[in-house]
Design an enzyme around this catalytic site. Structure first.
Site, mmCIF file in Angstrom:
data_model
loop_
_atom_site.group_PDB
_atom_site.id
_atom_site.type_symbol
_atom_site.label_atom_id
_atom_site.label_comp_id
_atom_site.label_asym_id
_atom_site.label_seq_id
_atom_site.Cartn_x
_atom_site.Cartn_y
_atom_site.Cartn_z
ATOM 1 N N GLU A 93 -10.680 8.626 3.567
ATOM 2 C CA GLU A 93 -11.864 8.304 2.765
ATOM 3 C C GLU A 93 -13.136 8.711 3.497
ATOM 4 O O GLU A 93 -14.084 9.221 2.884
ATOM 5 C CB GLU A 93 -11.898 6.808 2.452
ATOM 6 C CG GLU A 93 -13.117 6.417 1.620
ATOM 7 C CD GLU A 93 -13.090 4.963 1.183
ATOM 8 O OE1 GLU A 93 -14.091 4.523 0.590
ATOM 9 O OE2 GLU A 93 -12.084 4.277 1.442
ATOM 10 N N GLU A 131 0.870 -1.173 0.000
ATOM 11 C CA GLU A 131 0.000 0.000 0.000
ATOM 12 C C GLU A 131 0.908 1.224 0.000
ATOM 13 O O GLU A 131 1.647 1.452 0.955
ATOM 14 C CB GLU A 131 -0.934 0.052 1.207
ATOM 15 C CG GLU A 131 -1.901 1.231 1.092
ATOM 16 C CD GLU A 131 -2.604 1.616 2.388
ATOM 17 O OE1 GLU A 131 -3.352 2.617 2.357
ATOM 18 O OE2 GLU A 131 -2.386 0.944 3.421
ATOM 19 N N THR A 157 -10.562 4.249 4.882
ATOM 20 C CA THR A 157 -9.505 4.882 5.668
ATOM 21 C C THR A 157 -10.043 6.162 6.310
ATOM 22 O O THR A 157 -11.144 6.622 6.023
ATOM 23 C CB THR A 157 -8.300 5.237 4.791
ATOM 24 O OG1 THR A 157 -8.682 6.270 3.870
ATOM 25 C CG2 THR A 157 -7.809 4.027 4.013
ATOM 26 N N LYS A 182 -0.601 19.550 -11.184
ATOM 27 C CA LYS A 182 0.344 20.386 -11.907
ATOM 28 C C LYS A 182 1.674 19.698 -12.190
ATOM 29 O O LYS A 182 2.486 20.228 -12.950
ATOM 30 C CB LYS A 182 0.605 21.679 -11.119
ATOM 31 C CG LYS A 182 -0.615 22.578 -10.983
ATOM 32 C CD LYS A 182 -0.266 23.851 -10.224
ATOM 33 C CE LYS A 182 -1.470 24.767 -10.086
ATOM 34 N NZ LYS A 182 -1.128 26.016 -9.350
ATOM 35 N N ASP A 187 -2.148 12.298 -3.349
ATOM 36 C CA ASP A 187 -2.236 13.644 -3.908
ATOM 37 C C ASP A 187 -2.321 13.520 -5.431
ATOM 38 O O ASP A 187 -1.468 12.872 -6.042
ATOM 39 C CB ASP A 187 -0.979 14.426 -3.516
ATOM 40 C CG ASP A 187 -1.031 15.892 -3.922
ATOM 41 O OD1 ASP A 187 -1.712 16.224 -4.911
ATOM 42 O OD2 ASP A 187 -0.357 16.701 -3.255
#
Length: 361
Positions: A202, A51, A199, A129, A125
């Site tokens: 979440e 994970e 989680t 950009k 994340d």
């Protein structure tokens, strides 16, 4: 550093399920269990699932409990968060779960080719950009190929419409086999016991009414990896969480404070609090390559105490406390008046360090 965080780091250093190696040690002798996770860590031949960006480790722990015939390794750079899951593993004696504290960019230093069966990427994340920092970009897929079995499975679970669409296009463009794909995991009823594990983050997204997305695909061992067109993908219109608010500097009060006595009791408290805030703000933000770039910067700007503070933080996050303390002391010698307040000021100035050349490899 706060006492609670110090305790967590002390616990982590003692936990048998936690593996954390300073960069200097890795460069010198390498990771001793690379290629031997089955024998040394889990003592069984069962498949290994990673994970990536495990945070508090809830997903890793829940996966290990739900699938006892597989082994799971939660990976993150932030040890204070990882402490939660690691503590549960230690407390309950969960033999098929472990945690590795490292930057994801360096996982090939810890796993041998073909050692990993599958990967979970949970709420990363989206890096809208910076494509090269996205955990589903071709850069990272190439990295995963180096440690996974042929046609290993990659699972992305995210709240981000942008990251989901980008990954969906990448999978389609490269012709990967799709095992599961949905832009509304719970609304469509496609969630199974594994994918429905929630989680901490979440639960935050769900409480804000965000739909959870999931895409699972097989990653072939060979073939050119191509990036999809993304200019027309709509950017997410929300952020994970606001930046932390830190106390503003009170120059009128700090200027009146007599800072000549380093043993002053109240000043020690100030320094401890500010140092804790400083580490919380920037620890884990810099990739390993930044240490070398900071070294070059320090050579040309030896009078900049902020640079020593930053390198000290990085050394601290890598577990090299001796180097960290040495850099802190150097920063104080350069500017004795800076200490707590100026360290906090420096941290505020470089909070968005991603825009600095030192951050970008």
């Amino acid at each position: 550093m706060g006492k609670n965080k110090l305790k967590k780091f002390a616990d982590m250093a003692q936990y048998k399920c936690v593996y954390q190696y300073p960069r200097e040690e890795l460069l010198r002798v390498g990771f001793p269990h690379k290629g031997a996770w089955h024998q040394d860590v889990f003592a069984n031949p069962n498949p290994i699932t990673l994970e990536l960006g495990c945070g508090r480790g809830e997903y890793t722990v829940a996966l290990a409990k739900s699938e006892p015939t597989r082994n799971f390794v939660g990976i993150d750079i932030k040890g204070a968060r990882m402490w939660t899951g690691a503590s549960e593993v230690e407390r309950e004696g969960i033999a098929n779960a472990a945690f590795l504290r490292c930057e994801i960019e360096n996982i090939d230093s810890f796993f041998a080719p073909g050692e990993v069966d599958s990967i979970w990427i949970t709420f990363p994340d989206p890096q809208m950009k910076k494509r090269r920092k996205r955990l589903t970009s071709t850069r990272f897929l190439s990295l995963y190929r180096g440690i996974m079995k042929p046609d290993g499975v990659v699972n992305l679970k995210t709240d981000s419409p942008f990251l989901y669409e980008y990954t969906r296009r990448l999978v389609e463009l490269n012709g990967f086999e799709v095992l599961m794909q949905t832009d509304d995991l719970y609304g469509t009823g496609m969630a199974d016991p594994v994918s429905s594990i929630k989680t901490y983050y979440e639960q935050q997204w769900l409480s804000r009414g965000k739909k959870i997305k999931l895409i699972s695909f097989r990653l072939p061992a060979e073939g050119k990896l191509m990036e999809p067109q993304e200019d027309d993908i709509e950017k997410d219109d929300y952020r994970a969480m606001p930046r932390p608010n830190f106390p503003a500097l009170k120059s009128d009060e700090s200027d009146k404070t007599d800072k000549s006595d380093l043993s002053d009791k109240s000043d020690k408290t100030d320094k401890s609090d500010s140092s804790d805030q400083l580490r919380d703000m920037v620890k884990g933000m810099l990739p390993a390559e930044a240490v070398e770039k900071l070294n070059g910067y320090i050579e040309t700007h030896p009078d900049r105490e902020e640079a020593y503070i930053m390198r000290g933080l990085k050394y601290w996050s890598l577990g090299d406390r001796a180097s960290s303390i040495r850099d802190y002391l150097t920063a104080i010698r350069i500017n004795p008046q800076s200490r707590a307040n100026e360290a906090l000021k420096a941290a505020n100035e470089i909070l968005d360090y991603r825009n600095n050349d030192l951050y970008n490899p």
